[in-house]
Motif scaffolding. Structure first.
Motif, short mmCIF file in Angstrom:
data_model
loop_
_atom_site.label_atom_id
_atom_site.label_comp_id
_atom_site.label_asym_id
_atom_site.label_seq_id
_atom_site.Cartn_x
_atom_site.Cartn_y
_atom_site.Cartn_z
N ASP A 65 -16.92 11.91 -21.20
CA ASP A 65 -16.77 12.95 -19.74
C ASP A 65 -16.08 12.18 -18.81
OD1 ASP A 65 -18.92 14.50 -20.80
OD2 ASP A 65 -20.56 13.40 -20.47
N LEU A 66 -15.21 11.22 -19.17
CA LEU A 66 -14.63 10.45 -18.32
C LEU A 66 -13.13 11.05 -18.46
CD1 LEU A 66 -14.24 8.08 -16.26
CD2 LEU A 66 -13.67 6.74 -18.07
N VAL A 67 -12.38 11.44 -17.33
CA VAL A 67 -11.14 11.86 -17.16
C VAL A 67 -10.26 11.19 -16.25
CG1 VAL A 67 -9.66 13.77 -16.81
CG2 VAL A 67 -11.83 14.08 -18.20
N LEU A 68 -8.93 10.58 -16.59
CA LEU A 68 -8.18 9.86 -15.45
C LEU A 68 -6.94 10.56 -15.70
CD1 LEU A 68 -10.44 7.65 -16.79
CD2 LEU A 68 -8.55 5.71 -16.00
N ASP A 69 -6.65 10.89 -14.53
CA ASP A 69 -5.13 11.33 -14.24
C ASP A 69 -4.37 10.08 -13.61
OD1 ASP A 69 -2.82 12.45 -12.95
OD2 ASP A 69 -3.78 14.27 -12.69
N LEU A 70 -3.43 9.83 -14.71
CA LEU A 70 -2.71 8.57 -14.53
C LEU A 70 -1.68 8.68 -13.51
CD1 LEU A 70 -2.41 7.30 -18.01
CD2 LEU A 70 -4.05 6.83 -16.54
N ARG A 71 -0.99 10.02 -13.30
CA ARG A 71 -0.02 10.14 -12.20
C ARG A 71 -0.70 10.17 -11.07
NH1 ARG A 71 3.68 15.13 -13.46
NH2 ARG A 71 4.31 13.63 -15.15
N GLN A 72 -1.67 10.91 -10.81
CA GLN A 72 -2.33 11.01 -9.38
C GLN A 72 -3.43 9.93 -9.18
OE1 GLN A 72 -1.81 13.55 -7.43
NE2 GLN A 72 -0.32 14.41 -8.71
N ARG A 73 -3.53 9.10 -10.07
CA ARG A 73 -4.49 7.91 -9.95
C ARG A 73 -5.90 8.40 -9.54
NH1 ARG A 73 -2.53 3.60 -12.51
NH2 ARG A 73 -3.24 2.28 -10.97
N SER A 74 -6.36 9.50 -10.22
CA SER A 74 -7.68 9.83 -9.77
C SER A 74 -8.59 10.00 -11.01
CB SER A 74 -7.58 11.37 -9.35
OG SER A 74 -6.88 12.21 -10.50
N GLU B 165 0.83 -1.27 0.05
CA GLU B 165 -0.06 -0.14 0.03
C GLU B 165 0.72 1.27 0.15
OE1 GLU B 165 -2.50 -0.73 3.47
OE2 GLU B 165 -3.82 -1.89 2.26
N GLU B 166 2.08 1.18 0.61
CA GLU B 166 2.83 2.40 0.90
C GLU B 166 3.51 2.64 -0.66
OE1 GLU B 166 7.14 3.61 2.62
OE2 GLU B 166 5.75 2.59 4.00
N LEU B 167 3.88 1.58 -1.40
CA LEU B 167 4.49 2.01 -2.71
C LEU B 167 3.36 2.13 -3.61
CD1 LEU B 167 6.72 -1.53 -2.71
CD2 LEU B 167 7.49 1.04 -2.24
N ARG B 168 2.31 1.55 -3.56
CA ARG B 168 1.40 2.00 -4.64
C ARG B 168 0.67 3.39 -4.18
NH1 ARG B 168 3.59 -1.52 -7.26
NH2 ARG B 168 2.56 -3.70 -7.80
N GLY B 169 0.72 3.68 -3.07
CA GLY B 169 0.24 5.21 -2.81
C GLY B 169 1.27 6.20 -3.12
N ARG B 170 2.39 5.96 -3.23
CA ARG B 170 3.52 6.82 -3.83
C ARG B 170 3.76 6.79 -5.15
NH1 ARG B 170 7.48 8.60 0.02
NH2 ARG B 170 7.06 7.88 2.16
N GLY B 171 3.00 5.92 -5.84
CA GLY B 171 3.16 5.90 -7.55
C GLY B 171 4.19 4.92 -7.70
N GLU B 172 4.42 4.17 -7.05
CA GLU B 172 5.64 2.99 -7.43
C GLU B 172 5.04 1.88 -8.14
OE1 GLU B 172 8.78 3.40 -7.40
OE2 GLU B 172 9.20 5.27 -6.03
N TYR B 173 5.04 1.55 -9.25
CA TYR B 173 4.45 0.39 -9.80
C TYR B 173 5.40 -0.71 -10.22
CZ TYR B 173 0.87 4.09 -10.07
OH TYR B 173 0.10 5.14 -9.84
#
Length: 222
Positions: A135-144, A65-73
């Motif tokens: 109408d769908l927008v995905l921010d890949l960096r923020q995962r939002s 969870e820590e790695l994924r939360g920091r954007g580490e894939y």
């Protein structure tokens, strides 16, 4: 030569893994607790993490969870004794890519490592950090995710599934395609896990965005 981080606190297993992976041409480093594993996975240039869940200092699920939360894939393969399906779901939901239960065979582990490294090296680099489909927008960096002007909270697995569909709107994806690209390992083809997660997305985004193509699979309709 691929560099692999082994997060394992049992010296006998860690030594077995190091010896076996070295014999197959991999370079390895061992972290014997969860804090070290999370730090090293963030700060060093590894291509894959082999992670035991029952680590001292920080549980393996917390490391994921820590790695994924920091954007580490970084691809993560779990090695553990998993007693039931709910625990398996939890580690996959946390962001693990694959798992093997102890005891395991070295040959199977090597095969699964190679699958993950192929996925990592495949031409999937994203030129932009934002995907938009209607109408769908995905921010890949923020995962939002934003849909029809509203922010939508998604789990890691839900986001990955939606990202796959949004990359090629209108493209029909079979359940096998989705299992391979989203779950990244040989899942039981008779499992209904894809349908379950499509259901989760429909509850959050409405039923009209993801269409079922009878006898084939799913597509994003915009």
């Amino acid at each position: 030569m691929s560099r692999i981080l082994i997060a394992e606190d049992e010296p006998r297993i860690a030594a077995f893994l190091q010896k076996g992976l070295k014999s197959h041409g991999f370079t390895t480093t061992v972290a014997d607790d969860g804090v070290k594993a999370a730090y090293m996975a963030r700060s060093d240039d590894f291509e894959l993490l082999i992670l035991d869940l029952g680590l001292p200092e920080k549980h393996g699920t917390q490391v994921i969870e820590e790695l994924r939360g920091r954007g580490e894939y970084l691809p993560i393969i779990i090695l553990t004794v998993i007693p039931d399906i709910q625990d398996k779901v939890k580690i996959l939901e946390a962001g693990a890519d694959d798992y093997l239960t102890k005891p395991f065979s070295l040959e199977e582990l090597i095969a699964r490592i190679r699958v993950q490294l192929r996925h990592q090296r495949s031409p999937r680099i994203v030129e932009t950090t934002v995907l938009q489909a209607g109408d769908l927008v995905l921010d890949l960096r923020q995962r939002s995710v934003n849909f029809q002007g509203k922010s939508i909270e998604l789990s890691t697995r839900e986001f990955t599934l939606l990202e796959m569909l949004a990359r090629q709107p209108g493209q029909v994806w079979t359940r096998e395609d989705i299992l391979d690209q989203v779950w990244g390992y040989d899942y039981d083809p008779n499992s209904n896990i894809v349908d379950v997660y499509v259901g989760y997305l429909r509850k959050k985004l409405g039923r009209g965005l993801i269409n079922t193509v009878r006898g084939m699979g799913y597509r994003l309709q915009v």
